[in-house]
Design an enzyme around this catalytic site. Structure first.
Site, PDB file in Angstrom:
ATOM      1  CB  SER A 169      -1.779   4.134   2.609  1.00  0.00           C
ATOM      2  OG  SER A 169      -0.959   3.503   3.566  1.00  0.00           O
TER       3      SER A 169
ATOM      4  CE1 TYR B 291       2.276  -2.141   3.550  1.00  0.00           C
ATOM      5  CE2 TYR B 291       1.644  -0.057   4.543  1.00  0.00           C
ATOM      6  CZ  TYR B 291       2.365  -0.765   3.617  1.00  0.00           C
ATOM      7  OH  TYR B 291       3.196  -0.115   2.745  1.00  0.00           O
TER       8      TYR B 291
ATOM      9  CB  THR C 130       0.624  -3.858   0.472  1.00  0.00           C
ATOM     10  OG1 THR C 130      -0.163  -2.897  -0.228  1.00  0.00           O
ATOM     11  CG2 THR C 130       2.095  -3.626   0.148  1.00  0.00           C
TER      12      THR C 130
ATOM     13  NE  ARG D  21      11.379   2.774   1.636  1.00  0.00           N
ATOM     14  CZ  ARG D  21      10.141   2.809   2.118  1.00  0.00           C
ATOM     15  NH1 ARG D  21       9.676   3.927   2.655  1.00  0.00           N
ATOM     16  NH2 ARG D  21       9.350   1.758   2.038  1.00  0.00           N
TER      17      ARG D  21
ATOM     18  CE  LYS E 139       0.661  -0.663  -4.303  1.00  0.00           C
ATOM     19  NZ  LYS E 139       1.782  -0.511  -3.379  1.00  0.00           N
TER      20      LYS E 139
ATOM     21  CG  HIS F  87       6.250  -0.642  -1.690  1.00  0.00           C
ATOM     22  ND1 HIS F  87       5.365  -1.424  -1.009  1.00  0.00           N
ATOM     23  CD2 HIS F  87       6.221   0.558  -1.057  1.00  0.00           C
ATOM     24  CE1 HIS F  87       4.832  -0.739   0.001  1.00  0.00           C
ATOM     25  NE2 HIS F  87       5.329   0.476  -0.016  1.00  0.00           N
TER      26      HIS F  87
ATOM     27  NE  ARG G 159       8.167   4.701  -0.694  1.00  0.00           N
ATOM     28  CZ  ARG G 159       8.570   5.919  -0.383  1.00  0.00           C
ATOM     29  NH1 ARG G 159       9.201   6.652  -1.300  1.00  0.00           N
ATOM     30  NH2 ARG G 159       8.367   6.429   0.796  1.00  0.00           N
TER      31      ARG G 159
ATOM     32  CB  THR H 109       7.316   0.479  -9.922  1.00  0.00           C
ATOM     33  OG1 THR H 109       6.745  -0.098  -8.741  1.00  0.00           O
ATOM     34  CG2 THR H 109       8.795   0.800  -9.648  1.00  0.00           C
TER      35      THR H 109
ATOM     36  N   GLY I 288       2.037   6.710  -8.064  1.00  0.00           N
ATOM     37  CA  GLY I 288       2.348   7.113  -6.693  1.00  0.00           C
ATOM     38  C   GLY I 288       2.984   8.494  -6.690  1.00  0.00           C
ATOM     39  NE  ARG I 289       9.344   7.804  -5.485  1.00  0.00           N
ATOM     40  CZ  ARG I 289       9.377   6.483  -5.567  1.00  0.00           C
ATOM     41  NH1 ARG I 289       8.729   5.854  -6.544  1.00  0.00           N
ATOM     42  NH2 ARG I 289      10.055   5.770  -4.684  1.00  0.00           N
TER      43      ARG I 289
HETATM   44  C1  LIG Z   1       5.737   8.220  -0.306  1.00  0.00           C
HETATM   45  C2  LIG Z   1       5.194   6.879  -0.646  1.00  0.00           C
HETATM   46  C3  LIG Z   1       4.478   6.167   0.301  1.00  0.00           C
HETATM   47  C4  LIG Z   1       3.960   4.906  -0.019  1.00  0.00           C
HETATM   48  N1  LIG Z   1       3.194   4.244   0.896  1.00  0.00           N
HETATM   49  C5  LIG Z   1       2.609   3.060   0.564  1.00  0.00           C
HETATM   50  C6  LIG Z   1       1.721   2.408   1.463  1.00  0.00           C
HETATM   51  O1  LIG Z   1       1.453   2.895   2.548  1.00  0.00           O
HETATM   52  N2  LIG Z   1       1.182   1.222   1.068  1.00  0.00           N
HETATM   53  C7  LIG Z   1       1.457   0.655  -0.158  1.00  0.00           C
HETATM   54  O2  LIG Z   1       0.944  -0.415  -0.480  1.00  0.00           O
HETATM   55  N3  LIG Z   1       2.276   1.267  -1.025  1.00  0.00           N
HETATM   56  C8  LIG Z   1       2.856   2.461  -0.695  1.00  0.00           C
HETATM   57  N4  LIG Z   1       3.663   3.091  -1.607  1.00  0.00           N
HETATM   58  C9  LIG Z   1       3.887   2.478  -2.929  1.00  0.00           C
HETATM   59  C10 LIG Z   1       2.844   2.969  -3.926  1.00  0.00           C
HETATM   60  O3  LIG Z   1       1.575   2.463  -3.629  1.00  0.00           O
HETATM   61  C11 LIG Z   1       3.213   2.540  -5.359  1.00  0.00           C
HETATM   62  O4  LIG Z   1       3.397   1.157  -5.398  1.00  0.00           O
HETATM   63  C12 LIG Z   1       4.463   3.259  -5.879  1.00  0.00           C
HETATM   64  O5  LIG Z   1       4.507   4.588  -5.439  1.00  0.00           O
HETATM   65  C13 LIG Z   1       4.495   3.220  -7.389  1.00  0.00           C
HETATM   66  O6  LIG Z   1       5.654   3.805  -7.879  1.00  0.00           O
HETATM   67  P1  LIG Z   1       5.749   5.336  -8.377  1.00  0.00           P
HETATM   68  O7  LIG Z   1       5.844   6.165  -7.137  1.00  0.00           O
HETATM   69  O8  LIG Z   1       6.998   5.372  -9.164  1.00  0.00           O
HETATM   70  O9  LIG Z   1       4.504   5.641  -9.162  1.00  0.00           O
HETATM   71  C14 LIG Z   1       4.198   4.349  -1.294  1.00  0.00           C
HETATM   72  C15 LIG Z   1       4.928   5.071  -2.245  1.00  0.00           C
HETATM   73  C16 LIG Z   1       5.415   6.322  -1.940  1.00  0.00           C
HETATM   74  C17 LIG Z   1       6.166   7.083  -3.000  1.00  0.00           C
END
Ligand SMILES: Cc1cc2nc3c(=O)[nH]c(=O)nc-3n(C[C@H](O)[C@H](O)[C@H](O)COP(=O)(O)O)c2cc1C
Length: 417
Positions: free
Chosen positions: A136, A160, A186, A195, A276, A300, A303, A332, A354-355
């Site tokens: 990121s 970004y 993104t 949040r 994205k 995202h 979020r 997601t 992600g998570r």
């Molecule tokens: C803690 C955290 C930080 C994230 N930071 C970014 C980021 O800096 N840039 C971005 O494009 N997406 C960010 N995302 C979104 C992830 O790239 C991704 O789209 C998302 O986590 C997918 O869902 P999931 O966590 O259920 O797998 C973040 C997600 C999480 C959980």
């Protein structure tokens, strides 16, 4: 009447096997995790509430995330029978190169806050597994250090477009120079999502210490030990640009970004370009017409806009309409390899986690990320075998029904996607 006999001592070893105790506590802990949910439970025990909630939470009422996960639970699979699936192949190609598994690691900001091995753990684990790693803009390890942690593997950079455009342009140049093959632009963050867990926890960087933080720290001494005795937490790729963490974070969300920015970035970036955060069929069409190499259907991870469309629901229509002309990825809510297989069946070329990766990281650093990847890999492989397909290309819409608990009341694609 049961007739009883006494076993001979030598027979006892045939009847029961004694398990050797695992002396390494990290390995014992991670081996006990059979699912990503298990890793999440371990992560929660070991990580301060503010950092865990920052990762685990979504925006507002967290409906987007809950719905995305429910949509994956509401998958019905249709297996075929009597195919030889003794040696299946879960590998794929994406954006011009291979991936040993049909998923990669999504870009996440603040990663070293969750566990100090952060992006180094993610990138090296991804390299070892043969899957791509995404860094990121708000990463806590620099572009160059991530490349060094995954020198032979695929690194992707997430951009970004910042208020001070020059900062972003410099990042684009650095990522290209460091050999990143793909740029993710993104587009779902014109402003930050609300949040609420972070607000309630008083989440801040550096962490604010209150009585609550101190009490929360007592059962988690190792996290604090790591945090205090390792490299300072910062937005590593941005640190040379000056500005406090807060100023940089503010600058990362710019409500004025537009299609013009996409055009500028496209001219600057020599590799593959992916957008994205696509959430409608119209935008997917527009981007495809503009010739981007790929799109990520994503909200995202729930979020940003709460009650946003479930990306997995958009997938079949978007895949039908533009899947032949651009590469479609989805993220997601992915918590299980079966979610990944279902996404491929409905037209995704690739998926991002992600998570799922961050829970592994918090549960056990690099070894925890390895465990998360291997859990998902086993689930992908087993699901493909039970569906009786040998390659990801054999997966198709005939393998999945999306049950309709969450479907829009009218299914007119013009209105709903
Ligand atoms: C803690 C955290 C930080 C994230 N930071 C970014 C980021 O800096 N840039 C971005 O494009 N997406 C960010 N995302 C979104 C992830 O790239 C991704 O789209 C998302 O986590 C997918 O869902 P999931 O966590 O259920 O797998 C973040 C997600 C999480 C959980």
């Amino acid at each position: 009447m049961t007739t009883r006999q006494m076993p001979k001592p030598s027979e006892i070893f045939d009847l029961v096997q004694f398990k050797r105790p695992e002396l390494d506590p990290r390995k014992r802990r991670l081996d006990s995790a059979l699912t990503i949910d298990d890793l999440r439970a371990i992560a929660k025990r070991r990580t301060p509430a503010a950092a865990f909630d920052y990762t685990d939470g979504g925006a507002e009422g967290e409906l987007s995330l809950a719905r995305a996960r429910q949509a994956f639970e509401d998958v019905e699979f249709h297996p075929s029978i009597l195919n030889d699936v003794s040696a299946i192949d879960p590998s794929t190609t994406i954006l011009g190169d291979g991936s040993a598994l049909p998923f990669g690691i999504a870009p996440t900001g603040f990663t070293r806050l969750m566990q100090t091995e952060g992006e180094i753990a993610g990138a090296s684990a991804a390299g070892a597994a043969g899957i791509p790693f995404s860094l990121s803009t708000l990463g806590t390890t620099s572009i160059e250090d991530v490349r060094d942690a995954n020198p032979a593997g695929r690194n992707w950079f997430q951009l970004y477009v910042m208020r001070q455009r020059e900062i972003s342009y410099q990042l684009v140049e650095r990522a290209a120079a460091a050999g990143y093959d793909t740029l993710f632009f993104t587009v779902d963050t014109p402003v930050a999502g609300a949040r609420l867990r972070d607000k309630r926890n008083g989440f801040s960087i550096p962490p604010q210490v209150s009585l609550g933080t101190v009490l929360d720290a007592i059962p988690r001494p190792w996290w604090w030990w790591d945090f205090l005795t390792t490299r300072k937490l910062e937005f590593a790729s941005l640190s040379s640009t000056g500005g406090t963490v807060g100023e940089l974070l503010d600058s990362a969300m710019d409500p004025t970004i537009s299609f013009d920015d996409l055009e500028i970035i496209r001219r600057m970036w020599p590799g593959k370009l992916v957008v994205k955060g696509v959430q409608t069929l119209d935008d997917a069409r527009k981007l495809t017409d503009l010739g981007v190499d790929g799109i990520v259907l994503s909200n995202h991870g729930g979020r940003q806009l709460d009650r946003a469309p479930v990306p997995f629901h958009l997938l079949p229509t978007v895949a039908r309409e533009v899947g032949a002309d651009t590469e479609i990825m989805v993220d997601t809510g992915i918590m299980n390899g079966a979610d990944i297989v279902a996404s491929l069946a409905l037209g995704a070329r690739f998926t991002l986690i992600g998570r799922a990766y961050l829970y592994g990281l918090m549960a056990g650093g690099r070894a925890g990320v390895d465990r998360a990847i291997s859990i998902l890999a086993e689930q992908v492989t087993r699901t493909m075998q039970l569906l009786e397909v040998n390659t990801v290309d054999e997966l198709g819409p005939e393998h999945v029904t999306q049950l309709t608990r969450l479907a829009p009341r009218t299914l007119d694609p013009a209105l709903h996607v």
